[in-house]
Design a protein around this motif. Structure first.
Motif, PDB file in Angstrom:
ATOM      1  N   LEU A   1       0.824  -1.212   0.000  1.00 29.84           N
ATOM      2  CA  LEU A   1       0.000   0.000   0.000  1.00 29.84           C
ATOM      3  C   LEU A   1       0.853   1.255   0.000  1.00 29.84           C
ATOM      4  O   LEU A   1       0.473   2.268  -0.606  1.00 29.84           O
ATOM      5  CB  LEU A   1      -0.947  -0.007   1.188  1.00 29.84           C
ATOM      6  N   SER A   2       1.987   1.229   0.672  1.00 38.87           N
ATOM      7  CA  SER A   2       2.846   2.406   0.686  1.00 38.87           C
ATOM      8  C   SER A   2       3.348   2.737  -0.711  1.00 38.87           C
ATOM      9  O   SER A   2       3.451   3.909  -1.096  1.00 38.87           O
ATOM     10  CB  SER A   2       4.038   2.178   1.629  1.00 38.87           C
TER      11      SER A   2
ATOM     12  N   MET B   1     -15.464   4.085  -3.017  1.00 33.57           N
ATOM     13  CA  MET B   1     -14.086   3.663  -3.299  1.00 33.57           C
ATOM     14  C   MET B   1     -13.560   2.607  -2.316  1.00 33.57           C
ATOM     15  O   MET B   1     -12.971   1.605  -2.744  1.00 33.57           O
ATOM     16  CB  MET B   1     -13.169   4.888  -3.335  1.00 33.57           C
ATOM     17  N   PRO B   2     -13.752   2.759  -1.002  1.00 35.64           N
ATOM     18  CA  PRO B   2     -13.190   1.761  -0.080  1.00 35.64           C
ATOM     19  C   PRO B   2     -13.910   0.414  -0.096  1.00 35.64           C
ATOM     20  O   PRO B   2     -13.366  -0.568   0.412  1.00 35.64           O
ATOM     21  CB  PRO B   2     -13.346   2.432   1.300  1.00 35.64           C
ATOM     22  N   ARG B   3     -15.123   0.363  -0.650  1.00 38.97           N
ATOM     23  CA  ARG B   3     -15.900  -0.882  -0.610  1.00 38.97           C
ATOM     24  C   ARG B   3     -16.212  -1.434  -1.996  1.00 38.97           C
ATOM     25  O   ARG B   3     -17.053  -2.322  -2.148  1.00 38.97           O
ATOM     26  CB  ARG B   3     -17.205  -0.648   0.162  1.00 38.97           C
TER      27      ARG B   3
ATOM     28  N   LEU C   1      -6.733   4.139   4.300  1.00 44.28           N
ATOM     29  CA  LEU C   1      -6.657   5.553   4.667  1.00 44.28           C
ATOM     30  C   LEU C   1      -7.993   6.100   5.173  1.00 44.28           C
ATOM     31  O   LEU C   1      -8.013   7.011   5.998  1.00 44.28           O
ATOM     32  CB  LEU C   1      -6.197   6.383   3.467  1.00 44.28           C
ATOM     33  N   GLY C   2      -9.096   5.582   4.652  1.00 45.51           N
ATOM     34  CA  GLY C   2     -10.408   6.159   4.912  1.00 45.51           C
ATOM     35  C   GLY C   2     -10.747   7.164   3.822  1.00 45.51           C
ATOM     36  O   GLY C   2      -9.864   7.714   3.147  1.00 45.51           O
TER      37      GLY C   2
ATOM     38  N   ARG D   1      -8.266  13.894   0.705  1.00 48.92           N
ATOM     39  CA  ARG D   1      -7.180  14.815   1.001  1.00 48.92           C
ATOM     40  C   ARG D   1      -5.949  14.520   0.125  1.00 48.92           C
ATOM     41  O   ARG D   1      -5.307  15.429  -0.399  1.00 48.92           O
ATOM     42  CB  ARG D   1      -6.780  14.728   2.476  1.00 48.92           C
ATOM     43  N   LEU D   2      -5.633  13.225   0.002  1.00 55.03           N
ATOM     44  CA  LEU D   2      -4.489  12.835  -0.823  1.00 55.03           C
ATOM     45  C   LEU D   2      -4.618  13.418  -2.225  1.00 55.03           C
ATOM     46  O   LEU D   2      -3.671  14.023  -2.756  1.00 55.03           O
ATOM     47  CB  LEU D   2      -4.401  11.308  -0.872  1.00 55.03           C
TER      48      LEU D   2
END
Length: 403
Positions: free
Chosen positions: A124-125, A158-160, A175-176, A182-183
């Motif tokens: 992920l990083s 997006m997260p699901r 990240l949530g 924000r990113l």
């Protein structure tokens, strides 16, 4: 009838000859642009715009109606092989539109769908670093040509998202949603502080509104709210659109109808949840459907223009042979002929909402009063001209020296 005073303005223009003498003879006034964004996707003109083709029958109807183009930066297509982005092709296309007075928007910078397959399986990083680098690269490379972006697309789900494996959804889950927004926004803004950045979604529900509220509370600067409106299953109607405008207008931010689709054939069945699941071999336009589409297009655009926070409407496709899902949703038929919806929209944009060629006689001090829709106007006399801008909802006074 609803007032459109917020779309019009008045300017007292002191028209001067090249030597500074006030003009005393009549001038002609013609409108040359709209401030309101009447947009469409630029995908169908990419071959011509990028130089891959010499001509297209779609150029004239596109340029003749629209003033804003959305260009696709879908990561999987834009960078099919890592390190080989199609920057040159997209930049050439963007410049082609800009040279024709078309404003530009890039879509999108961060999205789980159409993420590159070569990103799968990485830590992920590394995914986060690669996404940040992609955003920085595109926003920097196109600065000055494209300064308007959908920074993130469909962050609500997006997260699901589970329809296909991609590297962005796990990052968003980690990240949530707020930090994912924000990113995208802060990375893009650092690359181009002058950029206008939009959050865009199709879920026009309280969940989307709550996410926007959370982002604003987290001090993320959102410049405009994007509202997708693909209406393959039927026109939402004024009441539903009114509720959407009320829900998202409560933030006081500019609103953009970013992806408008209205079909001119049989409607998609209402039980379809994911529009991508509807696959048919042939989806024809019909005479009855075309009349319905024309009426609904007029109603949709009228309601959008009447709302003071709406700054643009982007129709999602010009010609039926290139539309999403193969739907008969274009304003032109597959053979390039105009549907009634094209003529209806043309009648609004360059008819009802356009100042016709007008002759004005200056007063003793050379002043003429220019009243019209927000946009640019050309004042002409004796073979000389000057451009004057009329700001929507405002009045003022200025000088224009003919040259």
């Amino acid at each position: 009838m609803t007032s459109l005073a917020h779309r019009t303005g008045t300017v007292d223009v002191r028209v001067l000859l090249p030597d500074g003498t006030p003009l005393g003879t009549p001038v002609s006034l013609r409108q040359v642009s709209h401030d309101f964004g009447f947009g469409n996707i630029g995908f169908e003109l990419m071959d011509v715009a990028s130089g891959a083709a010499s001509t297209s029958g779609l150029v004239d109807p596109w340029i003749g109606l629209f003033n804003q183009a959305t260009l696709g930066f879908y990561w999987r297509d834009f960078e099919p092989r890592e390190g080989s982005p199609e920057t040159e092709r997209l930049l050439a296309a963007a410049q082609w539109f800009a040279d024709r007075g078309v404003r530009l928007k890039g879509h999108p910078l961060a999205w789980h769908t159409m993420a590159p397959q070569w990103l799968l399986g990485r830590p992920l990083s590394e995914v986060e670093a690669t996404l940040r680098a992609r955003i920085t690269r595109e926003v920097s490379a196109f600065a000055g040509v494209i300064d308007h972006w959908d920074a993130i697309n469909e962050a609500v789900i997006m997260p699901r998202f589970t329809a296909e494996d991609n590297a962005i959804t796990p990052l968003a889950a980690e990240l949530g949603r707020v930090e994912m927004v924000r990113l995208a926004f802060e990375t893009a803004r650092e690359a181009n502080p002058a950029a206008r950045l939009v959050i865009n979604d199709f879920l026009l529900t309280e969940e989307y509104a709550n996410l926007i509220e959370e982002c604003l509370s987290a001090r993320i600067q959102i410049d405009a709210i994007g509202l997708q409106t693909h209406m393959h299953q039927g026109f939402r109607g004024e009441d539903d659109l009114g509720r959407i405008l009320e829900r998202f207008g409560a933030f006081g931010l500019p609103l953009q109808f970013t992806e408008v689709t209205l079909v001119s054939g049989e409607l998609m069945p209402p039980e379809i949840v994911d529009l991508n699941d509807y696959q048919v071999e042939h989806w024809p336009s019909t005479p009855e459907g075309e009349e319905r589409q024309a009426s609904e297009t007029t109603r949709m655009y009228r309601q959008a223009v009447e709302h003071p926070l709406v700054e643009s409407v982007t129709y999602w496709g010009l010609c039926d042979r290139d539309t999403w899902l193969g739907a008969p949703a274009g304003l032109l038929r597959a053979d390039g002929s105009r549907k009634p919806a094209y003529d209806a929209l043309q009648g609004l944009v360059h008819g009802e909402w356009w100042l016709p060629l007008t002759e004005l006689t200056p007063g003793p001090d050379g002043v003429v009063t220019v009243s019209g829709w927000g946009g640019d106007y050309v004042v002409e006399a004796h073979g000389l001209s000057a451009t004057v801008h009329v700001a929507a909802g405002q009045s003022g006074r200025r000088e224009a020296r003919l040259g």
